[in-house]
Design an enzyme around this catalytic site. Structure first.
Site, PDB file in Angstrom:
ATOM      1  N   CYS A   4       0.843  -1.194   0.000  1.00  0.00           N
ATOM      2  CA  CYS A   4       0.000   0.000   0.000  1.00  0.00           C
ATOM      3  C   CYS A   4       0.882   1.249   0.000  1.00  0.00           C
ATOM      4  O   CYS A   4       1.741   1.416   0.888  1.00  0.00           O
ATOM      5  CB  CYS A   4      -0.902  -0.031   1.232  1.00  0.00           C
ATOM      6  N   CYS A   7       0.642   3.328   3.250  1.00  0.00           N
ATOM      7  CA  CYS A   7       1.342   2.644   4.360  1.00  0.00           C
ATOM      8  C   CYS A   7       2.841   2.863   4.227  1.00  0.00           C
ATOM      9  O   CYS A   7       3.540   3.082   5.221  1.00  0.00           O
ATOM     10  CB  CYS A   7       1.021   1.153   4.375  1.00  0.00           C
ATOM     11  N   ASP A  30      -0.444  16.535  -1.337  1.00  0.00           N
ATOM     12  CA  ASP A  30      -0.754  15.715  -2.502  1.00  0.00           C
ATOM     13  C   ASP A  30       0.277  16.007  -3.587  1.00  0.00           C
ATOM     14  O   ASP A  30       0.619  17.161  -3.852  1.00  0.00           O
ATOM     15  CB  ASP A  30      -2.173  16.017  -3.011  1.00  0.00           C
ATOM     16  N   ASN A  87     -13.026   9.940  -1.268  1.00  0.00           N
ATOM     17  CA  ASN A  87     -13.493   9.081  -2.357  1.00  0.00           C
ATOM     18  C   ASN A  87     -13.509   7.644  -1.860  1.00  0.00           C
ATOM     19  O   ASN A  87     -12.495   7.145  -1.361  1.00  0.00           O
ATOM     20  CB  ASN A  87     -12.560   9.211  -3.565  1.00  0.00           C
ATOM     21  N   GLY A  93     -13.884   7.293  -7.692  1.00  0.00           N
ATOM     22  CA  GLY A  93     -12.562   7.731  -8.138  1.00  0.00           C
ATOM     23  C   GLY A  93     -11.443   7.468  -7.149  1.00  0.00           C
ATOM     24  O   GLY A  93     -10.379   8.085  -7.233  1.00  0.00           O
ATOM     25  N   THR A  95      -8.310   6.011  -5.982  1.00  0.00           N
ATOM     26  CA  THR A  95      -7.195   5.341  -6.672  1.00  0.00           C
ATOM     27  C   THR A  95      -6.221   4.697  -5.698  1.00  0.00           C
ATOM     28  O   THR A  95      -5.564   3.722  -6.039  1.00  0.00           O
ATOM     29  CB  THR A  95      -6.426   6.334  -7.567  1.00  0.00           C
ATOM     30  N   HIS A  98      -6.193   3.148   0.563  1.00  0.00           N
ATOM     31  CA  HIS A  98      -5.898   3.377   1.991  1.00  0.00           C
ATOM     32  C   HIS A  98      -6.724   4.615   2.337  1.00  0.00           C
ATOM     33  O   HIS A  98      -6.535   5.676   1.716  1.00  0.00           O
ATOM     34  CB  HIS A  98      -4.394   3.622   2.178  1.00  0.00           C
ATOM     35  N   HIS A 100      -8.321   7.910   3.055  1.00  0.00           N
ATOM     36  CA  HIS A 100      -7.689   9.231   3.117  1.00  0.00           C
ATOM     37  C   HIS A 100      -8.717  10.311   2.839  1.00  0.00           C
ATOM     38  O   HIS A 100      -9.712  10.082   2.142  1.00  0.00           O
ATOM     39  CB  HIS A 100      -6.531   9.339   2.113  1.00  0.00           C
TER      40      HIS A 100
END
Ligand code: AMP
Ligand code: ZN
Length: 114
Positions: A4, A7, A30, A87, A93, A95, A98, A100
């Site tokens: 992940c 992670c 981001d 999301n 959407g 992607t 994990h 968030h």
């Protein structure tokens, strides 16, 4: 979770620009910002998505919201306003699987995601 991305960011195995950290939460910029402020806030513990939040573990969501409000103040967007987006799964959407939350602000946001 081994494979992940978030992670790995939590463990420091993948670099990130951290803006907030405590025992249970990490927030970082981001990599593909959609607004002047675009920060991802994640629980350090892996959950695939928000459907895994239950009566038993929902306290983490409260902590994340409090962290987001603190970050928004620090980033100088608390007064003018900001958007929090989660999301959940493919059609929304998501992607990175994990859990968030996107914190977006620093400009007049449109009626789409940002
Ligand atoms: P979502 O589409 O809701 O799953 O959001 C995933 C977000 O992760 C996207 O906005 C990506 O730009 C962002 N992202 C992907 N890889 C990284 C990375 N290595 N560091 C920071 N953000 C990332
Ligand atoms: Zn994970």
């Amino acid at each position: 979770m081994e494979d992940c991305l978030f992670c790995k960011i939590v463990k420091g195995e993948v670099p990130s620009t951290k803006v907030y950290e405590d025992d249970e939460i990490l927030a970082f910029k981001d990599v593909n910002p959609m607004a002047p402020v675009h920060i991802l806030v994640v629980p350090k513990k892996h959950y695939n998505d928000i459907t895994e939040i239950t009566e038993e573990n929902a306290d983490i969501i409260k902590k994340i919201i409090l962290a987001i409000n603190k970050i928004a103040k620090e980033q100088g967007i608390a007064d003018k306003g900001y958007r929090i987006i989660n999301n959940c799964k493919e059609e929304a959407g998501q992607t990175v699987k994990h859990l968030h939350f996107h914190l977006l602000g620093g400009k007049k946001l449109g009626d789409k995601m940002c």
